[in-house]
Design a protein around this motif. Structure first.
Motif, PDB file in Angstrom:
ATOM      1  N   CYS A 154       0.841  -1.205   0.000  1.00 30.32           N
ATOM      2  CA  CYS A 154       0.000   0.000   0.000  1.00 30.32           C
ATOM      3  C   CYS A 154       0.872   1.249   0.000  1.00 30.32           C
ATOM      4  O   CYS A 154       0.512   2.259  -0.604  1.00 30.32           O
ATOM      5  CB  CYS A 154      -0.970  -0.011   1.186  1.00 30.32           C
ATOM      6  SG  CYS A 154      -2.393  -1.090   0.912  1.00 30.32           S
ATOM      7  N   GLY A 155       2.016   1.189   0.653  1.00 27.64           N
ATOM      8  CA  GLY A 155       2.964   2.300   0.583  1.00 27.64           C
ATOM      9  C   GLY A 155       3.475   2.491  -0.837  1.00 27.64           C
ATOM     10  O   GLY A 155       3.562   3.622  -1.334  1.00 27.64           O
ATOM     11  N   HIS A 156       3.792   1.392  -1.503  1.00 28.76           N
ATOM     12  CA  HIS A 156       4.194   1.480  -2.910  1.00 28.76           C
ATOM     13  C   HIS A 156       3.055   2.069  -3.746  1.00 28.76           C
ATOM     14  O   HIS A 156       3.292   2.899  -4.626  1.00 28.76           O
ATOM     15  CB  HIS A 156       4.556   0.100  -3.461  1.00 28.76           C
ATOM     16  CG  HIS A 156       5.746  -0.518  -2.817  1.00 28.76           C
ATOM     17  ND1 HIS A 156       5.766  -1.826  -2.417  1.00 28.76           N
ATOM     18  CD2 HIS A 156       6.961  -0.012  -2.488  1.00 28.76           C
ATOM     19  CE1 HIS A 156       6.939  -2.112  -1.891  1.00 28.76           C
ATOM     20  NE2 HIS A 156       7.683  -1.021  -1.909  1.00 28.76           N
ATOM     21  N   ALA A 157       1.835   1.599  -3.472  1.00 26.91           N
ATOM     22  CA  ALA A 157       0.681   2.061  -4.240  1.00 26.91           C
ATOM     23  C   ALA A 157       0.485   3.569  -4.093  1.00 26.91           C
ATOM     24  O   ALA A 157       0.114   4.244  -5.062  1.00 26.91           O
ATOM     25  CB  ALA A 157      -0.581   1.308  -3.815  1.00 26.91           C
ATOM     26  N   ASP A 158       0.735   4.116  -2.910  1.00 34.40           N
ATOM     27  CA  ASP A 158       0.658   5.573  -2.715  1.00 34.40           C
ATOM     28  C   ASP A 158       1.570   6.294  -3.703  1.00 34.40           C
ATOM     29  O   ASP A 158       1.160   7.247  -4.364  1.00 34.40           O
ATOM     30  CB  ASP A 158       1.108   5.957  -1.300  1.00 34.40           C
ATOM     31  CG  ASP A 158       0.004   5.932  -0.283  1.00 34.40           C
ATOM     32  OD1 ASP A 158      -1.172   6.001  -0.661  1.00 34.40           O
ATOM     33  OD2 ASP A 158       0.331   5.847   0.912  1.00 34.40           O
ATOM     34  N   LEU A 160       3.071   5.082  -6.462  1.00 33.51           N
ATOM     35  CA  LEU A 160       2.733   4.806  -7.863  1.00 33.51           C
ATOM     36  C   LEU A 160       1.541   5.653  -8.306  1.00 33.51           C
ATOM     37  O   LEU A 160       1.557   6.239  -9.388  1.00 33.51           O
ATOM     38  CB  LEU A 160       2.429   3.318  -8.056  1.00 33.51           C
ATOM     39  CG  LEU A 160       3.624   2.382  -7.912  1.00 33.51           C
ATOM     40  CD1 LEU A 160       3.156   0.938  -7.786  1.00 33.51           C
ATOM     41  CD2 LEU A 160       4.585   2.541  -9.073  1.00 33.51           C
ATOM     42  N   ARG A 161       0.527   5.713  -7.466  1.00 32.20           N
ATOM     43  CA  ARG A 161      -0.665   6.493  -7.820  1.00 32.20           C
ATOM     44  C   ARG A 161      -0.325   7.963  -7.964  1.00 32.20           C
ATOM     45  O   ARG A 161      -0.783   8.628  -8.905  1.00 32.20           O
ATOM     46  CB  ARG A 161      -1.766   6.294  -6.765  1.00 32.20           C
ATOM     47  CG  ARG A 161      -3.051   7.081  -7.031  1.00 32.20           C
ATOM     48  CD  ARG A 161      -3.774   6.584  -8.277  1.00 32.20           C
ATOM     49  NE  ARG A 161      -4.869   7.433  -8.665  1.00 32.20           N
ATOM     50  CZ  ARG A 161      -6.151   7.072  -8.622  1.00 32.20           C
ATOM     51  NH1 ARG A 161      -6.500   5.881  -8.182  1.00 32.20           N
ATOM     52  NH2 ARG A 161      -7.082   7.909  -9.023  1.00 32.20           N
ATOM     53  N   GLU A 162       0.486   8.490  -7.074  1.00 31.89           N
ATOM     54  CA  GLU A 162       0.869   9.896  -7.179  1.00 31.89           C
ATOM     55  C   GLU A 162       1.595  10.166  -8.499  1.00 31.89           C
ATOM     56  O   GLU A 162       1.377  11.195  -9.129  1.00 31.89           O
ATOM     57  CB  GLU A 162       1.750  10.303  -5.997  1.00 31.89           C
ATOM     58  CG  GLU A 162       2.062  11.786  -5.990  1.00 31.89           C
ATOM     59  CD  GLU A 162       2.812  12.238  -4.750  1.00 31.89           C
ATOM     60  OE1 GLU A 162       3.122  13.445  -4.676  1.00 31.89           O
ATOM     61  OE2 GLU A 162       3.079  11.421  -3.847  1.00 31.89           O
ATOM     62  N   CYS A 163       2.426   9.231  -8.934  1.00 35.17           N
ATOM     63  CA  CYS A 163       3.127   9.409 -10.220  1.00 35.17           C
ATOM     64  C   CYS A 163       2.184   9.286 -11.410  1.00 35.17           C
ATOM     65  O   CYS A 163       2.418   9.913 -12.443  1.00 35.17           O
ATOM     66  CB  CYS A 163       4.236   8.370 -10.340  1.00 35.17           C
ATOM     67  SG  CYS A 163       5.630   8.668  -9.244  1.00 35.17           S
ATOM     68  N   VAL A 164       1.117   8.521 -11.275  1.00 36.00           N
ATOM     69  CA  VAL A 164       0.172   8.349 -12.381  1.00 36.00           C
ATOM     70  C   VAL A 164      -0.670   9.595 -12.585  1.00 36.00           C
ATOM     71  O   VAL A 164      -0.794  10.096 -13.693  1.00 36.00           O
ATOM     72  CB  VAL A 164      -0.728   7.102 -12.155  1.00 36.00           C
ATOM     73  CG1 VAL A 164      -1.897   7.083 -13.126  1.00 36.00           C
ATOM     74  CG2 VAL A 164       0.091   5.831 -12.277  1.00 36.00           C
ATOM     75  N   ASP A 165      -1.273  10.112 -11.497  1.00 35.83           N
ATOM     76  CA  ASP A 165      -2.197  11.240 -11.700  1.00 35.83           C
ATOM     77  C   ASP A 165      -2.098  12.337 -10.634  1.00 35.83           C
ATOM     78  O   ASP A 165      -2.944  13.206 -10.566  1.00 35.83           O
ATOM     79  CB  ASP A 165      -3.636  10.721 -11.806  1.00 35.83           C
ATOM     80  CG  ASP A 165      -4.202  10.150 -10.504  1.00 35.83           C
ATOM     81  OD1 ASP A 165      -3.458  10.078  -9.498  1.00 35.83           O
ATOM     82  OD2 ASP A 165      -5.371   9.765 -10.501  1.00 35.83           O
ATOM     83  N   GLY A 166      -1.077  12.264  -9.787  1.00 38.27           N
ATOM     84  CA  GLY A 166      -0.874  13.307  -8.804  1.00 38.27           C
ATOM     85  C   GLY A 166      -1.675  13.152  -7.524  1.00 38.27           C
ATOM     86  O   GLY A 166      -1.492  13.924  -6.577  1.00 38.27           O
ATOM     87  N   ARG A 167      -2.541  12.163  -7.462  1.00 37.10           N
ATOM     88  CA  ARG A 167      -3.357  11.973  -6.266  1.00 37.10           C
ATOM     89  C   ARG A 167      -2.498  11.378  -5.157  1.00 37.10           C
ATOM     90  O   ARG A 167      -1.790  10.407  -5.375  1.00 37.10           O
ATOM     91  CB  ARG A 167      -4.509  11.046  -6.601  1.00 37.10           C
ATOM     92  CG  ARG A 167      -5.640  11.155  -5.637  1.00 37.10           C
ATOM     93  CD  ARG A 167      -6.891  10.554  -6.237  1.00 37.10           C
ATOM     94  NE  ARG A 167      -7.966  10.684  -5.268  1.00 37.10           N
ATOM     95  CZ  ARG A 167      -9.116  10.084  -5.387  1.00 37.10           C
ATOM     96  NH1 ARG A 167      -9.356   9.317  -6.424  1.00 37.10           N
ATOM     97  NH2 ARG A 167     -10.042  10.249  -4.470  1.00 37.10           N
ATOM     98  N   VAL A 168      -2.595  11.969  -3.974  1.00 40.65           N
ATOM     99  CA  VAL A 168      -1.747  11.529  -2.874  1.00 40.65           C
ATOM    100  C   VAL A 168      -2.570  10.825  -1.809  1.00 40.65           C
ATOM    101  O   VAL A 168      -3.761  11.052  -1.670  1.00 40.65           O
ATOM    102  CB  VAL A 168      -0.957  12.710  -2.238  1.00 40.65           C
ATOM    103  CG1 VAL A 168       0.001  13.298  -3.248  1.00 40.65           C
ATOM    104  CG2 VAL A 168      -1.903  13.767  -1.710  1.00 40.65           C
ATOM    105  N   GLY A 169      -1.889   9.973  -1.033  1.00 37.54           N
ATOM    106  CA  GLY A 169      -2.545   9.217   0.029  1.00 37.54           C
ATOM    107  C   GLY A 169      -2.787  10.053   1.258  1.00 37.54           C
ATOM    108  O   GLY A 169      -2.390  11.209   1.334  1.00 37.54           O
ATOM    109  N   GLN A 170      -3.456   9.461   2.213  1.00 43.67           N
ATOM    110  CA  GLN A 170      -3.694  10.113   3.499  1.00 43.67           C
ATOM    111  C   GLN A 170      -3.421   9.130   4.592  1.00 43.67           C
ATOM    112  O   GLN A 170      -3.423   7.964   4.401  1.00 43.67           O
ATOM    113  CB  GLN A 170      -5.119  10.636   3.603  1.00 43.67           C
ATOM    114  CG  GLN A 170      -6.184   9.544   3.518  1.00 43.67           C
ATOM    115  CD  GLN A 170      -7.560  10.118   3.360  1.00 43.67           C
ATOM    116  OE1 GLN A 170      -7.801  10.890   2.447  1.00 43.67           O
ATOM    117  NE2 GLN A 170      -8.478   9.748   4.235  1.00 43.67           N
TER     118      GLN A 170
END
Length: 170
Positions: A154-158, A160-170
């Motif tokens: 899930c840390g990796h997914a945070d 990866l997702r940020e690099c895909v579309d800029g959305r960041v985790g919480q």
């Protein structure tokens, strides 16, 4: 914010679960849900994008990898639970994560099936301290390893997702 705290399905009101097993299952459920949330709203190309070169990791690769891991952990219960790899050779879970809607749908089906089968296999053991398989691993340890695997990814997914579309985790 990734999700409005009032709408976040991981937020619970009131006391946490009672008992060790319920607590472990609650953490696992939340990490599984977090992975799905990180993948929501993306198309096949975005899910398969290897956004942190030279790594072969992608969100779709993580989904496939976790399906493979669920299957693998069942094998620790004993030889009767061992199954061949889902995707073939080492790292095929990541290398085969291609931008194809059918591959995406298949990966999520595989993950759901493998999670359900591993949950069912582990539910047969009432004692978390029971040792199983040739390595005599405790059921508790298998549950904690699963939580650890999801938490790491899930840390990796945070990222990866940020690099895909800029959305960041919480």
């Amino acid at each position: 914010m990734w999700a409005d705290p009032d709408d976040d399905p991981r937020n619970k009101q009131g006391p946490g679960p009672d008992g060790e097993l319920a607590t472990l299952q609650d953490f696992l459920r939340d990490y599984r849900l977090t992975l799905r949330m990180k993948c929501e709203g993306l198309d096949a190309e975005q899910l398969a994008r290897r956004s942190v070169p030279p790594s072969t990791m992608s969100l779709l690769g993580l989904v496939r990898h976790l399906a493979e891991v669920e299957r693998d952990w069942r094998g620790w219960l004993g030889p009767e639970h061992r199954r061949p790899k889902l995707y073939g050779a080492r790292d095929a879970d990541f290398h085969g994560a291609v931008a194809d809607p059918e591959v995406v749908a298949g990966a999520f089906r595989d993950l759901e099936r493998e999670q359900a089968e591993t949950d069912a296999a582990l539910a047969a053991y009432a004692d978390l301290g029971e040792r199983v398989g040739p390595d005599e691993i405790a059921i508790r340890e298998l549950l904690v390893h699963r939580i650890d695997e999801y938490a790491r990814h899930c840390g990796h997914a945070d990222l990866l997702r940020e690099c895909v579309d800029g959305r960041v985790g919480q």
